[in-house]
Motif scaffolding. Sequence first.
Motif, PDB file in Angstrom:
ATOM      1  N   ARG A 147       0.850  -1.178   0.000  1.00  0.00           N
ATOM      2  CA  ARG A 147       0.000   0.000   0.000  1.00  0.00           C
ATOM      3  C   ARG A 147       0.893   1.238   0.000  1.00  0.00           C
ATOM      4  O   ARG A 147       1.965   1.242   0.616  1.00  0.00           O
ATOM      5  CB  ARG A 147      -0.887  -0.009   1.243  1.00  0.00           C
ATOM      6  CG  ARG A 147      -1.966   1.057   1.266  1.00  0.00           C
ATOM      7  CD  ARG A 147      -2.930   0.795   2.406  1.00  0.00           C
ATOM      8  NE  ARG A 147      -4.084   1.693   2.356  1.00  0.00           N
ATOM      9  CZ  ARG A 147      -5.245   1.416   2.945  1.00  0.00           C
ATOM     10  NH1 ARG A 147      -5.410   0.283   3.609  1.00  0.00           N
ATOM     11  NH2 ARG A 147      -6.242   2.266   2.865  1.00  0.00           N
TER      12      ARG A 147
ATOM     13  N   ASP B  46      -0.414   7.441  -2.081  1.00  0.00           N
ATOM     14  CA  ASP B  46      -1.226   8.015  -3.151  1.00  0.00           C
ATOM     15  C   ASP B  46      -2.462   7.150  -3.409  1.00  0.00           C
ATOM     16  O   ASP B  46      -2.340   5.977  -3.774  1.00  0.00           O
ATOM     17  CB  ASP B  46      -0.384   8.127  -4.430  1.00  0.00           C
ATOM     18  CG  ASP B  46      -1.157   8.766  -5.565  1.00  0.00           C
ATOM     19  OD1 ASP B  46      -1.717   8.014  -6.390  1.00  0.00           O
ATOM     20  OD2 ASP B  46      -1.229  10.012  -5.609  1.00  0.00           O
ATOM     21  N   GLU B  47      -3.655   7.710  -3.233  1.00  0.00           N
ATOM     22  CA  GLU B  47      -4.880   6.918  -3.349  1.00  0.00           C
ATOM     23  C   GLU B  47      -5.179   6.525  -4.789  1.00  0.00           C
ATOM     24  O   GLU B  47      -5.764   5.463  -5.039  1.00  0.00           O
ATOM     25  CB  GLU B  47      -6.065   7.676  -2.744  1.00  0.00           C
ATOM     26  CG  GLU B  47      -6.060   7.666  -1.228  1.00  0.00           C
ATOM     27  CD  GLU B  47      -5.895   6.258  -0.651  1.00  0.00           C
ATOM     28  OE1 GLU B  47      -6.654   5.354  -1.050  1.00  0.00           O
ATOM     29  OE2 GLU B  47      -4.991   6.068   0.173  1.00  0.00           O
ATOM     30  N   ASP B  48      -4.802   7.330  -5.761  1.00  0.00           N
ATOM     31  CA  ASP B  48      -4.982   6.927  -7.162  1.00  0.00           C
ATOM     32  C   ASP B  48      -4.143   5.692  -7.468  1.00  0.00           C
ATOM     33  O   ASP B  48      -4.604   4.763  -8.139  1.00  0.00           O
ATOM     34  CB  ASP B  48      -4.590   8.074  -8.102  1.00  0.00           C
ATOM     35  CG  ASP B  48      -5.598   9.202  -8.094  1.00  0.00           C
ATOM     36  OD1 ASP B  48      -6.770   8.939  -7.713  1.00  0.00           O
ATOM     37  OD2 ASP B  48      -5.235  10.343  -8.444  1.00  0.00           O
ATOM     38  N   GLU B  49      -2.915   5.674  -6.957  1.00  0.00           N
ATOM     39  CA  GLU B  49      -2.064   4.504  -7.159  1.00  0.00           C
ATOM     40  C   GLU B  49      -2.616   3.298  -6.404  1.00  0.00           C
ATOM     41  O   GLU B  49      -2.546   2.156  -6.898  1.00  0.00           O
ATOM     42  CB  GLU B  49      -0.630   4.805  -6.710  1.00  0.00           C
ATOM     43  CG  GLU B  49       0.330   3.623  -6.755  1.00  0.00           C
ATOM     44  CD  GLU B  49       0.547   3.048  -8.148  1.00  0.00           C
ATOM     45  OE1 GLU B  49       1.095   1.933  -8.236  1.00  0.00           O
ATOM     46  OE2 GLU B  49       0.165   3.702  -9.144  1.00  0.00           O
ATOM     47  N   ASN B  50      -3.180   3.511  -5.224  1.00  0.00           N
ATOM     48  CA  ASN B  50      -3.788   2.399  -4.500  1.00  0.00           C
ATOM     49  C   ASN B  50      -4.952   1.796  -5.283  1.00  0.00           C
ATOM     50  O   ASN B  50      -5.118   0.569  -5.311  1.00  0.00           O
ATOM     51  CB  ASN B  50      -4.265   2.857  -3.116  1.00  0.00           C
ATOM     52  CG  ASN B  50      -3.133   2.924  -2.114  1.00  0.00           C
ATOM     53  OD1 ASN B  50      -2.208   2.114  -2.159  1.00  0.00           O
ATOM     54  ND2 ASN B  50      -3.181   3.896  -1.214  1.00  0.00           N
ATOM     55  N   ARG B  51      -5.765   2.626  -5.908  1.00  0.00           N
ATOM     56  CA  ARG B  51      -6.855   2.085  -6.728  1.00  0.00           C
ATOM     57  C   ARG B  51      -6.305   1.250  -7.882  1.00  0.00           C
ATOM     58  O   ARG B  51      -6.858   0.192  -8.207  1.00  0.00           O
ATOM     59  CB  ARG B  51      -7.726   3.228  -7.258  1.00  0.00           C
ATOM     60  CG  ARG B  51      -8.693   3.786  -6.221  1.00  0.00           C
ATOM     61  CD  ARG B  51      -9.698   4.716  -6.855  1.00  0.00           C
ATOM     62  NE  ARG B  51      -9.075   5.980  -7.274  1.00  0.00           N
ATOM     63  CZ  ARG B  51      -8.955   7.027  -6.489  1.00  0.00           C
ATOM     64  NH1 ARG B  51      -9.401   6.989  -5.231  1.00  0.00           N
ATOM     65  NH2 ARG B  51      -8.391   8.134  -6.953  1.00  0.00           N
ATOM     66  N   ARG B  52      -5.220   1.724  -8.484  1.00  0.00           N
ATOM     67  CA  ARG B  52      -4.605   0.963  -9.563  1.00  0.00           C
ATOM     68  C   ARG B  52      -4.081  -0.381  -9.055  1.00  0.00           C
ATOM     69  O   ARG B  52      -4.228  -1.409  -9.724  1.00  0.00           O
ATOM     70  CB  ARG B  52      -3.464   1.775 -10.189  1.00  0.00           C
ATOM     71  CG  ARG B  52      -2.924   1.155 -11.478  1.00  0.00           C
ATOM     72  CD  ARG B  52      -1.542   1.671 -11.820  1.00  0.00           C
ATOM     73  NE  ARG B  52      -0.537   1.204 -10.877  1.00  0.00           N
ATOM     74  CZ  ARG B  52      -0.010  -0.022 -10.893  1.00  0.00           C
ATOM     75  NH1 ARG B  52      -0.404  -0.910 -11.784  1.00  0.00           N
ATOM     76  NH2 ARG B  52       0.893  -0.366 -10.005  1.00  0.00           N
ATOM     77  N   ARG B  53      -3.481  -0.380  -7.865  1.00  0.00           N
ATOM     78  CA  ARG B  53      -2.920  -1.624  -7.320  1.00  0.00           C
ATOM     79  C   ARG B  53      -4.012  -2.618  -6.949  1.00  0.00           C
ATOM     80  O   ARG B  53      -3.851  -3.829  -7.153  1.00  0.00           O
ATOM     81  CB  ARG B  53      -2.033  -1.307  -6.110  1.00  0.00           C
ATOM     82  CG  ARG B  53      -0.780  -0.546  -6.508  1.00  0.00           C
ATOM     83  CD  ARG B  53       0.211  -0.382  -5.376  1.00  0.00           C
ATOM     84  NE  ARG B  53       1.395   0.320  -5.856  1.00  0.00           N
ATOM     85  CZ  ARG B  53       2.575   0.270  -5.281  1.00  0.00           C
ATOM     86  NH1 ARG B  53       2.763  -0.448  -4.171  1.00  0.00           N
ATOM     87  NH2 ARG B  53       3.600   0.932  -5.796  1.00  0.00           N
TER      88      ARG B  53
END
Length: 398
Positions: free
Chosen positions: A218, A221-228
């Motif tokens: 985790r 960055d929340e955008d990167e978390n959504r991608r992950r």
Amino acid sequence: MSAAALVRPRPVHRAADLLSAYLPGSFYYSSARGSLLADGVHAPVDAPHGTRAAAAAAALTAAAVAGVEEPVVVGAIGFRPDGPSSLVVPALVRRAGAPGGDGPTGAARVPAWTITPRPEPAAYTAAVRRALDLIDDGDLDKVVLGRCLDLLADTPVAVPALLARLVRADPAAHAFAVDVSAPGDPAPRTLLGASPELLVSRHGTEVVANPLAGSLPRVADEDENRRRRAALLASAKDRAEHAHVAAGVAEVLGRSCVDLDVPAEPSVIGTPTMWHLSTRITGRVADPADPGSSALALAEALHPTPAVCGVPVVRAREAIADLEPLDRGHFTGLVGWTDLNGDGEWVVTIRCAEVCDRSVRLFAGAGVVAGSDPAAELAETGAKFRTLLRALGAEDPR
């Protein structure tokens, strides 16, 4: 005087009170269902692998006959069949609701740490490559390889403050602290952690298991978390690894449970440091009075799951003994509690450490399957160390 007046009211505890009352040597466990603090030893539960549930049931019955009110068995069991076990019927048990984020903070001082990886990162990635050779040769479908960080502080580690920080950082986790002292230890040795993985719980007839496999770190960055999260759900490699685990858990529970529900698709759950593929498996035991359907009996039957060992289990355990330089001890074992009715909760001993005086040993592992990348598995274990490193105030050695 009326009969009602003779009934002593049960003390009402708050979760924060139990956490504040914890001292090394006690047993602490908390989850979303509640908190438990146990002190003293009414009776030890000493039995070989495969018979601990029966020994626990006998010890609970004997304790009830001796007048222990609502006795429970608490403790930890190690990874290997011949590994350590620390099960006891405690003398005193206090319960409270689930913890919040308002527990005690403990001392603010951050020790100066010396950190030593075991094995060195290059040796770990070499072991992953050897495991991939075994998989390519058809010996294994999956094997989980672990590694350690040994930390040495300039002063003794304050275990109660460390436990409080773990609970406060993630109140929904299965937090635990268990005395696992051995002869020759210079001070009490405590196994503690904040596991995200429920091995099995039983409450009445309801049984729940929540295996995890397939992980990504985790990030802030929340955008990167959504991608992950999306990448995990779309990853053929991670889904295959997860399918091994969910199928193995379902197969074992299917021997004891009826109305077993195994979702066709995994979901993604998060901790403060990781994202995991997750399958919540539910069922019912037909006869909750059957000793073979107690929470500990189910946990013994499930352990070790493919999430912490591999497929097939016996060959994977042999590979682990060959490829890992240190004995796991309690790491990837189980920790929890069982009561006289057979109810209880047992979690997989991950996101954990052993603390003794100034020394701390952290544990983390990663599942190796066809298509695994050694560098990525090393990075995954590094991300999993962050749960304890953050609580210790130690720098990530990467």
